[in-house]
Design an enzyme around this catalytic site. Sequence first.
Site, PDB file in Angstrom:
ATOM      1  N   CYS A  23       0.446  -1.255  -0.062  1.00 54.80           N
ATOM      2  CA  CYS A  23      -0.225   0.324   0.583  1.00 54.80           C
ATOM      3  C   CYS A  23       0.805   1.542  -0.395  1.00 54.80           C
ATOM      4  O   CYS A  23       2.207   1.284   1.323  1.00 54.80           O
ATOM      5  CB  CYS A  23      -0.695  -0.017   1.322  1.00 54.80           C
ATOM      6  SG  CYS A  23      -1.570   1.562   1.395  1.00 54.80           S
ATOM      7  N   CYS A  26       0.554   3.658   2.355  1.00 50.07           N
ATOM      8  CA  CYS A  26       0.388   3.055   4.115  1.00 50.07           C
ATOM      9  C   CYS A  26       1.937   3.305   4.137  1.00 50.07           C
ATOM     10  O   CYS A  26       2.379   3.955   5.068  1.00 50.07           O
ATOM     11  CB  CYS A  26       0.749   1.703   4.172  1.00 50.07           C
ATOM     12  SG  CYS A  26      -1.238   1.622   4.171  1.00 50.07           S
TER      13      CYS A  26
END
Length: 101
Positions: A23, A26
């Site tokens: 991600c 993230c």
Amino acid sequence: MEEFIDFDNLKRPVLVQFYADWCAPCRTLSGIIDHIEEDIEAKVDLIRANIDQCKDLKEEFFVRSVPTMILLNKQGDIYWRQTGVVAPQEIMKHVWQVDKE
């Protein structure tokens, strides 16, 4: 994160950062948290939970997208929940307020 945490019996508030290695947002949020980690840990415990490895924790908190942060007070109740990338000032605002209930 392999250890069991009793979220109903916390010594300090806890900020849980849910993320995934794949991600991109993230990674952005992790960089922000890395930058303010010392300030965060002065007030609360920080747990970083990879959703691909911590599936039980992901299910316990109904995490459906990442990045997600959940701030728990000492009683284990959700004080603040945020999905997506957040400014460090916003994170710290909640971290500083969680124990002033």
